[in-house]
Write a protein that holds these residues in place. Structure first.
Motif, mmCIF file in Angstrom:
data_model
loop_
_atom_site.group_PDB
_atom_site.id
_atom_site.type_symbol
_atom_site.label_atom_id
_atom_site.label_comp_id
_atom_site.label_asym_id
_atom_site.label_seq_id
_atom_site.Cartn_x
_atom_site.Cartn_y
_atom_site.Cartn_z
ATOM 1 N N CYS A 31 0.843 -1.197 0.000
ATOM 2 C CA CYS A 31 0.000 0.000 0.000
ATOM 3 C C CYS A 31 0.878 1.247 0.000
ATOM 4 O O CYS A 31 1.765 1.379 0.855
ATOM 5 C CB CYS A 31 -0.901 0.012 1.229
ATOM 6 N N PRO A 32 0.651 2.194 -0.930
ATOM 7 C CA PRO A 32 1.480 3.402 -0.983
ATOM 8 C C PRO A 32 1.179 4.388 0.145
ATOM 9 O O PRO A 32 1.933 5.329 0.353
ATOM 10 C CB PRO A 32 1.116 4.013 -2.351
ATOM 11 N N VAL A 33 0.072 4.153 0.876
ATOM 12 C CA VAL A 33 -0.309 5.075 1.952
ATOM 13 C C VAL A 33 0.274 4.638 3.293
ATOM 14 O O VAL A 33 0.968 5.401 3.966
ATOM 15 C CB VAL A 33 -1.850 5.204 2.050
ATOM 16 N N CYS A 34 0.013 3.380 3.670
ATOM 17 C CA CYS A 34 0.445 2.933 5.003
ATOM 18 C C CYS A 34 1.593 1.938 4.962
ATOM 19 O O CYS A 34 2.155 1.589 6.005
ATOM 20 C CB CYS A 34 -0.734 2.332 5.759
ATOM 21 N N GLY A 35 1.956 1.432 3.775
ATOM 22 C CA GLY A 35 3.072 0.504 3.660
ATOM 23 C C GLY A 35 2.730 -0.946 3.943
ATOM 24 O O GLY A 35 3.608 -1.810 3.937
ATOM 25 N N GLN A 36 1.446 -1.257 4.177
ATOM 26 C CA GLN A 36 1.018 -2.632 4.459
ATOM 27 C C GLN A 36 1.220 -3.528 3.235
ATOM 28 O O GLN A 36 0.871 -3.162 2.113
ATOM 29 C CB GLN A 36 -0.468 -2.631 4.849
ATOM 30 N N LYS A 37 1.790 -4.717 3.449
ATOM 31 C CA LYS A 37 1.883 -5.700 2.377
ATOM 32 C C LYS A 37 0.571 -6.451 2.280
ATOM 33 O O LYS A 37 0.077 -6.991 3.271
ATOM 34 C CB LYS A 37 3.041 -6.662 2.631
ATOM 35 N N ASN A 38 0.005 -6.486 1.079
ATOM 36 C CA ASN A 38 -1.315 -7.063 0.859
ATOM 37 C C ASN A 38 -1.232 -8.312 -0.006
ATOM 38 O O ASN A 38 -0.240 -8.512 -0.732
ATOM 39 C CB ASN A 38 -2.207 -6.041 0.146
ATOM 40 N N PRO A 39 -2.257 -9.165 0.046
ATOM 41 C CA PRO A 39 -2.330 -10.273 -0.910
ATOM 42 C C PRO A 39 -2.257 -9.741 -2.339
ATOM 43 O O PRO A 39 -2.735 -8.647 -2.626
ATOM 44 C CB PRO A 39 -3.708 -10.890 -0.628
ATOM 45 N N ASP A 40 -1.650 -10.521 -3.220
ATOM 46 C CA ASP A 40 -1.411 -10.037 -4.577
ATOM 47 C C ASP A 40 -2.696 -9.708 -5.314
ATOM 48 O O ASP A 40 -2.698 -8.911 -6.240
ATOM 49 C CB ASP A 40 -0.614 -11.081 -5.366
ATOM 50 N N SER A 41 -3.790 -10.303 -4.916
ATOM 51 C CA SER A 41 -5.068 -10.080 -5.601
ATOM 52 C C SER A 41 -5.782 -8.820 -5.121
ATOM 53 O O SER A 41 -6.780 -8.404 -5.716
ATOM 54 C CB SER A 41 -5.979 -11.287 -5.412
ATOM 55 N N ASN A 47 -5.415 -2.923 5.407
ATOM 56 C CA ASN A 47 -5.193 -2.187 6.657
ATOM 57 C C ASN A 47 -5.913 -0.838 6.683
ATOM 58 O O ASN A 47 -6.703 -0.564 7.581
ATOM 59 C CB ASN A 47 -3.693 -1.985 6.879
ATOM 60 N N CYS A 48 -5.652 0.003 5.664
ATOM 61 C CA CYS A 48 -6.217 1.364 5.686
ATOM 62 C C CYS A 48 -7.293 1.579 4.636
ATOM 63 O O CYS A 48 -7.892 2.655 4.573
ATOM 64 C CB CYS A 48 -5.108 2.406 5.497
ATOM 65 N N HIS A 49 -7.527 0.584 3.783
ATOM 66 C CA HIS A 49 -8.595 0.606 2.768
ATOM 67 C C HIS A 49 -8.361 1.622 1.649
ATOM 68 O O HIS A 49 -9.291 1.949 0.906
ATOM 69 C CB HIS A 49 -9.966 0.860 3.414
ATOM 70 N N ALA A 50 -7.135 2.099 1.504
ATOM 71 C CA ALA A 50 -6.807 2.974 0.370
ATOM 72 C C ALA A 50 -6.626 2.134 -0.886
ATOM 73 O O ALA A 50 -6.318 0.942 -0.820
ATOM 74 C CB ALA A 50 -5.536 3.765 0.660
ATOM 75 N N GLN A 51 -6.807 2.770 -2.047
ATOM 76 C CA GLN A 51 -6.566 2.077 -3.306
ATOM 77 C C GLN A 51 -5.065 1.840 -3.442
ATOM 78 O O GLN A 51 -4.257 2.757 -3.311
ATOM 79 C CB GLN A 51 -7.078 2.919 -4.474
ATOM 80 N N ILE A 52 -4.686 0.595 -3.721
ATOM 81 C CA ILE A 52 -3.272 0.239 -3.724
ATOM 82 C C ILE A 52 -2.555 0.751 -4.967
ATOM 83 O O ILE A 52 -1.444 1.254 -4.905
ATOM 84 C CB ILE A 52 -3.109 -1.296 -3.597
ATOM 85 N N THR A 53 -3.164 0.607 -6.126
ATOM 86 C CA THR A 53 -2.559 1.102 -7.360
ATOM 87 C C THR A 53 -3.482 2.143 -7.970
ATOM 88 O O THR A 53 -4.283 1.833 -8.853
ATOM 89 C CB THR A 53 -2.310 -0.044 -8.360
ATOM 90 N N PRO A 54 -3.419 3.370 -7.468
ATOM 91 C CA PRO A 54 -4.344 4.391 -7.963
ATOM 92 C C PRO A 54 -4.056 4.757 -9.412
ATOM 93 O O PRO A 54 -2.917 4.726 -9.861
ATOM 94 C CB PRO A 54 -4.080 5.589 -7.042
#
Length: 325
Positions: A31-41, A47-54
């Motif tokens: 996540c570019p906002v909080c830095g959380q690593k997310n599942p690839d899908s 974590n913060c519900h921001a769009q990962i690839t805006p």
């Protein structure tokens, strides 16, 4: 798409193994906002519900993150990608009908293909560029209006190139947020040294030799009291950018138009001034130039990331860009 870290092949997001080399693809969906690593899908951060690839970055909170800083500082930005950016910027001119009667009208039309060009009749500067707006003093002789438009167009083109480089690295579309950061960066006192030498070099390619100058560059260097070694480094970067832009522009500001510009200077009887200093034609290796320039961008990005107060000026710039978008 996700890139194989071993061979560089782009794979579909659903692939866990590279279709080319067969190696396991490391899941990197940060996540570019909080830095959380997310599942690839995931398209939205768990974590913060921001769009990962805006599609576009629309706030400074999203832009200024440790993740984005890392992407800039560790970018594997190839010269082929840079050439693609230049091709995309200049191909606009292939569809333009440049049909002015005078050299000034033709150069005006060329510049207007890229951004807004507006005459001004106040202030002491021949011209200005800022926030996607080229201003030129229409009280000047036509030859000086022409050279001024070329100079300010060069400033815009460096701005546009930098916006596209940063957008490419961050994998987003250009936006007022990206543009306001780039404009802030290009007007830093030391970066302005590069910007002014580059713009003079582009302008000087298309006007007669005896009318060429580097006045605004010399003022920048004098104000900063720069040493000769540092000046040489910046001149190499500036010349490298200038030669690339000239390569594209001279297809349109061709020999016939350059001859018309030369005659206009003669008609206007502009006072000639001897160029006091010969700066030479020092250049960088193209890939080296891009690496150095990205490091300069990264340094300023890191400064603003860690200085919220310094970022306040960007809000004003963002509003100006939003007026044009």
């Amino acid at each position: 798409m996700k890139k194989c870290e071993v061979c560089g092949t782009l794979n579909l997001k659903k692939n866990n193994y590279c279709t080319h080399c067969g190696c396991r693809i490391v899941e990197e969906n940060i996540c570019p906002v909080c830095g959380q690593k997310n599942p690839d899908s995931s398209d939205v951060c768990i974590n913060c519900h921001a769009q990962i690839t805006p599609i576009a970055i629309d706030s400074f909170d999203v832009l200024f993150s440790e993740h984005n800083l890392s992407r800039i500082l560790n970018a594997n930005f190839q010269y082929e990608e840079y050439v693609e950016i230049l091709n995309n910027i200049f191909k606009k001119l292939d569809y333009a009908n440049i049909s002015g009667e005078s050299p000034k009208e033709k150069v005006f039309q060329i510049a207007n293909v890229f951004t807004y060009v507006v005459p001004k009749s106040s202030g002491i500067q021949r011209g200005e560029y800022g926030s996607q707006l080229i201003l030129f003093d229409d009280r000047l002789d036509e030859s000086l209006q022409t050279s001024t438009i070329i100079h300010e167009l060069a400033h815009f083109l460096l701005f546009d190139i930098t916006v596209n480089i940063l957008s490419k690295i961050l994998e987003v579309n250009p936006s007022p947020v990206i543009k306001s950061f780039v404009e802030h960066f290009l007007t830093l006192p030391d970066i302005e040294v590069i910007n002014e030498f580059y713009a003079h070099s582009v302008e000087n390619r298309f006007i007669p030799l005896k009318y060429q100058n580097f006045n605004s560059f010399i003022k920048c260097v004098t104000d900063l009291n720069m040493g000769s070694e540092e000046i040489d480094v910046y001149i190499r970067i500036a010349n490298s950018f200038a030669y690339e832009v000239i390569h594209y522009l001279q297809k349109y500001i061709n020999d016939d138009l350059r001859e018309a510009i030369r005659l206009q200077f003669k008609i206007d009887m502009i006072e000639t001034k001897k160029l006091e200093t010969d700066f030479g034609d020092l250049v960088c290796d193209p890939q080296e130039k891009n690496i150095v320039f990205l490091n300069l961008i990264g340094s300023h990005f890191e400064y603003l990331l860690n200085n919220e107060e310094a970022r306040e000026e960007l809000g004003y710039l963002k509003n100006k860009f939003e007026d044009f978008d």
